[in-house]
Design a protein around this motif. Structure first.
Motif, PDB file in Angstrom:
ATOM      1  N   ASP A  34      -1.230  -6.244   9.880  1.00  0.00           N
ATOM      2  CA  ASP A  34      -1.807  -5.210  10.738  1.00  0.00           C
ATOM      3  C   ASP A  34      -1.366  -5.377  12.193  1.00  0.00           C
ATOM      4  N   THR A  44       8.369   0.417   0.285  1.00  0.00           N
ATOM      5  CA  THR A  44       7.375   1.488   0.404  1.00  0.00           C
ATOM      6  C   THR A  44       7.988   2.878   0.453  1.00  0.00           C
ATOM      7  N   THR A  85       2.543   2.561  -1.598  1.00  0.00           N
ATOM      8  CA  THR A  85       1.836   1.437  -1.000  1.00  0.00           C
ATOM      9  C   THR A  85       1.095   0.671  -2.095  1.00  0.00           C
ATOM     10  N   GLU A 110       1.460  -5.843   6.609  1.00  0.00           N
ATOM     11  CA  GLU A 110       0.433  -6.653   5.956  1.00  0.00           C
ATOM     12  C   GLU A 110      -0.479  -7.374   6.941  1.00  0.00           C
ATOM     13  N   ASN A 146      -1.909   0.555  -2.599  1.00  0.00           N
ATOM     14  CA  ASN A 146      -3.108   1.278  -3.015  1.00  0.00           C
ATOM     15  C   ASN A 146      -2.897   2.759  -3.302  1.00  0.00           C
ATOM     16  N   TYR A 176       1.056  -0.416   4.434  1.00  0.00           N
ATOM     17  CA  TYR A 176      -0.275  -0.044   3.958  1.00  0.00           C
ATOM     18  C   TYR A 176      -0.705   1.220   4.685  1.00  0.00           C
ATOM     19  N   ASN A 177      -1.237   2.187   3.931  1.00  0.00           N
ATOM     20  CA  ASN A 177      -1.646   3.442   4.534  1.00  0.00           C
ATOM     21  C   ASN A 177      -2.971   3.283   5.266  1.00  0.00           C
ATOM     22  N   ASP A 178      -2.969   3.574   6.561  1.00  0.00           N
ATOM     23  CA  ASP A 178      -4.180   3.520   7.376  1.00  0.00           C
ATOM     24  C   ASP A 178      -4.844   4.888   7.490  1.00  0.00           C
ATOM     25  N   ARG A 210       6.997  -3.592   3.097  1.00  0.00           N
ATOM     26  CA  ARG A 210       5.723  -3.202   2.481  1.00  0.00           C
ATOM     27  C   ARG A 210       4.789  -2.696   3.559  1.00  0.00           C
TER      28      ARG A 210
END
Length: 132
Positions: free
Chosen positions: A38, A81, A114, A36, A116, A18-20, A16
């Motif tokens: 970071d 993802t 992701t 998750e 979001n 997360y788009n930064d 999983r």
């Protein structure tokens, strides 16, 4: 019917992400993701070959998520993802719009799903990948 395949471009990749950031500039398309906690960063760079992309809020794709749940199961898409899509509706649309200047087998449909965002990229080249 679309066929979603989990894409595993490198071993040991966090499932999983997360788009930064999502950058579209003269250097190409640059996507930076983190895990998750970071702690780990993964950067995908499409220096050339991007023909089209779209970014949709994950919560707005209820129909697509429902189709994925029925075709596979919730864990298939919610615990991963990176995907490649075969028989893609997005690619079919693009090929129709481009009036035959591309062959379907020249283009790959990448999906970055992701918590979001759902970022989709149609590209003729594989992205570069760097872990940090």
């Amino acid at each position: 019917m679309e066929l979603w395949e989990r894409w595993i471009p490198i071993k040991g990749l966090t499932s999983r992400l997360y788009n930064d950031s999502f950058i579209d500039n003269k250097e190409g398309i640059i996507l930076e993701f983190s895990d998750e906690e970071d702690k780990k960063k993964i950067v995908f760079t499409f220096e050339e070959g991007v023909l089209s992309y779209r970014n949709t809020d994950e919560g707005s794709l209820l129909k697509k998520l429902n189709e994925l749940e029925q075709q596979y199961d919730t864990e298939f898409y919610s615990e991963w993802t990176l995907f490649k899509i075969k028989n893609s509706e997005y690619l079919k649309w693009f090929l129709e719009e481009s009036s035959g200047i591309y062959e379907p087998d020249q283009i790959e449909h990448y999906v970055f799903l992701t918590p979001n965002d759902v970022i989709e990229i149609l590209a003729t080249c594989t992205p570069g990948i760097v872990e940090r």
